[in-house]
Motif scaffolding. Sequence first.
Motif, short mmCIF file in Angstrom:
data_model
loop_
_atom_site.label_atom_id
_atom_site.label_comp_id
_atom_site.label_asym_id
_atom_site.label_seq_id
_atom_site.Cartn_x
_atom_site.Cartn_y
_atom_site.Cartn_z
N PRO A 116 -7.63 22.14 -8.38
CA PRO A 116 -7.31 21.39 -7.16
C PRO A 116 -6.47 20.16 -7.47
CG PRO A 116 -9.66 21.25 -7.67
CD PRO A 116 -9.04 22.11 -8.70
N MET A 117 -5.58 19.83 -6.55
CA MET A 117 -4.73 18.65 -6.70
C MET A 117 -5.17 17.60 -5.69
SD MET A 117 -1.07 20.55 -7.30
CE MET A 117 -0.27 19.13 -8.02
N GLU A 118 -5.02 16.35 -6.06
CA GLU A 118 -5.40 15.23 -5.21
C GLU A 118 -4.20 14.75 -4.41
OE1 GLU A 118 -6.89 10.59 -5.72
OE2 GLU A 118 -6.53 11.82 -7.49
N GLN A 119 -4.40 14.53 -3.14
CA GLN A 119 -3.35 13.96 -2.31
C GLN A 119 -3.24 12.47 -2.62
OE1 GLN A 119 -4.02 13.97 1.91
NE2 GLN A 119 -1.84 13.83 2.34
N VAL A 120 -2.02 12.00 -2.89
CA VAL A 120 -1.82 10.58 -3.18
C VAL A 120 -0.93 9.88 -2.16
CG1 VAL A 120 -2.28 10.82 -5.65
CG2 VAL A 120 0.06 11.04 -4.81
N PHE A 121 -0.36 10.64 -1.22
CA PHE A 121 0.49 10.03 -0.21
C PHE A 121 0.41 10.85 1.07
CE2 PHE A 121 4.54 9.54 2.06
CZ PHE A 121 4.56 8.16 2.22
N ASP A 122 0.32 10.15 2.20
CA ASP A 122 0.29 10.78 3.51
C ASP A 122 1.22 9.96 4.41
OD1 ASP A 122 -0.30 11.33 6.23
OD2 ASP A 122 -2.36 11.85 5.75
N LEU A 123 2.39 10.49 4.71
CA LEU A 123 3.39 9.76 5.50
C LEU A 123 2.84 9.36 6.86
CD1 LEU A 123 6.24 8.64 5.92
CD2 LEU A 123 6.91 10.93 6.71
N SER A 124 2.12 10.25 7.53
CA SER A 124 1.58 9.93 8.85
C SER A 124 0.65 8.73 8.80
CB SER A 124 0.83 11.14 9.42
OG SER A 124 1.72 12.20 9.63
N ALA A 125 -0.25 8.70 7.83
CA ALA A 125 -1.18 7.58 7.70
C ALA A 125 -0.44 6.29 7.35
CB ALA A 125 -2.24 7.89 6.63
N GLN A 126 0.56 6.39 6.48
CA GLN A 126 1.33 5.22 6.09
C GLN A 126 2.10 4.66 7.29
OE1 GLN A 126 1.67 3.59 2.95
NE2 GLN A 126 -0.11 4.79 2.34
N LEU A 127 2.70 5.54 8.08
CA LEU A 127 3.43 5.08 9.27
C LEU A 127 2.50 4.43 10.28
CD1 LEU A 127 5.92 8.03 9.86
CD2 LEU A 127 6.52 5.65 9.32
N ALA A 128 1.31 5.00 10.45
CA ALA A 128 0.36 4.47 11.42
C ALA A 128 -0.09 3.06 11.08
CB ALA A 128 -0.84 5.40 11.53
N SER A 129 -0.12 2.73 9.79
CA SER A 129 -0.60 1.41 9.39
C SER A 129 0.51 0.50 8.86
CB SER A 129 -1.68 1.55 8.32
OG SER A 129 -1.13 2.11 7.13
N ALA A 130 1.76 0.92 8.98
CA ALA A 130 2.88 0.17 8.39
C ALA A 130 3.00 -1.26 8.91
CB ALA A 130 4.20 0.91 8.60
N GLY A 131 2.68 -1.49 10.17
CA GLY A 131 2.80 -2.82 10.74
C GLY A 131 1.69 -3.77 10.31
N ALA A 132 0.62 -3.24 9.73
CA ALA A 132 -0.54 -4.06 9.38
C ALA A 132 -0.66 -4.34 7.89
CB ALA A 132 -1.81 -3.35 9.87
N ARG A 133 0.31 -3.94 7.11
CA ARG A 133 0.20 -4.18 5.66
C ARG A 133 1.55 -4.58 5.09
NH1 ARG A 133 1.76 0.36 3.51
NH2 ARG A 133 2.10 1.91 5.09
N ALA A 134 1.51 -5.22 3.94
CA ALA A 134 2.74 -5.70 3.29
C ALA A 134 3.32 -4.64 2.37
CB ALA A 134 2.46 -6.96 2.50
N GLY A 135 2.47 -3.82 1.75
CA GLY A 135 2.92 -2.84 0.76
C GLY A 135 2.54 -3.30 -0.64
N TYR A 136 2.38 -2.36 -1.53
CA TYR A 136 1.96 -2.65 -2.89
C TYR A 136 3.09 -3.31 -3.68
CZ TYR A 136 0.14 -1.81 -7.61
OH TYR A 136 -0.32 -1.95 -8.89
N LYS A 137 2.84 -4.50 -4.17
CA LYS A 137 3.77 -5.24 -5.01
C LYS A 137 5.18 -5.33 -4.43
CE LYS A 137 1.37 -4.77 -9.37
NZ LYS A 137 1.49 -4.51 -10.79
N VAL A 138 5.26 -5.71 -3.15
CA VAL A 138 6.56 -5.90 -2.52
C VAL A 138 7.23 -7.08 -3.19
CG1 VAL A 138 7.74 -6.48 -0.37
CG2 VAL A 138 5.80 -4.92 -0.33
N PRO A 139 8.50 -6.94 -3.61
CA PRO A 139 9.17 -8.09 -4.26
C PRO A 139 9.33 -9.25 -3.29
CG PRO A 139 10.60 -6.13 -4.17
CD PRO A 139 9.31 -5.76 -3.52
N GLU A 140 9.23 -10.44 -3.83
CA GLU A 140 9.43 -11.67 -3.02
C GLU A 140 10.90 -11.77 -2.64
OE1 GLU A 140 7.03 -13.95 -2.14
OE2 GLU A 140 5.53 -12.67 -3.07
N GLY A 141 11.14 -12.34 -1.46
CA GLY A 141 12.51 -12.65 -1.08
C GLY A 141 12.98 -11.80 -0.05
#
Length: 141
Positions: A116-141
């Motif tokens: 079995p393989m593990e899911q590590v990304f779900d575009l639908s879930a990421q889009l649904a929460s995109a406005g509420a998070r900054a993202g992992y290690k977003v560069p400053e600036g």
Amino acid sequence: DARSRPASMVKTYVQTVCLREGTEDEYRAYHADCWPAVVKSLAEVGIRELDIYLTPGAGDALSRLVMVMKTTDAFDPAVDFPRHASSSPVVAEWEARMKAFQTPAPEAKQDAWWSPMEQVFDLSAQLASAGARAGYKVPEG
């Protein structure tokens, strides 16, 4: 692993296995014209969609298969795969022939064939929460 999607009551399974050297062409030929009893049995045990992808091996690496399945919510691999494999002599013969082409992936658990393989990304879930998070290690600036 399976992921339930409550809205559609569908589980998704993604698994991998290796192909023995020199078997790619025959494996492709079998799957280009799959036996009708096999596809009917898969549907009867609750598999709604099933795709298999192949990447050729290179160097010492074997070719790799990745299977993506969408099933009914009631589907249980531990119960329904054996039920499928024993559904008829024709299906049992297909399963034996396919297993002869395959070998477990190096990362497969001791008694497992497909890993079995593990899911590590779900575009639908990421889009649904995109406005509420900054993202992992977003560069400053």
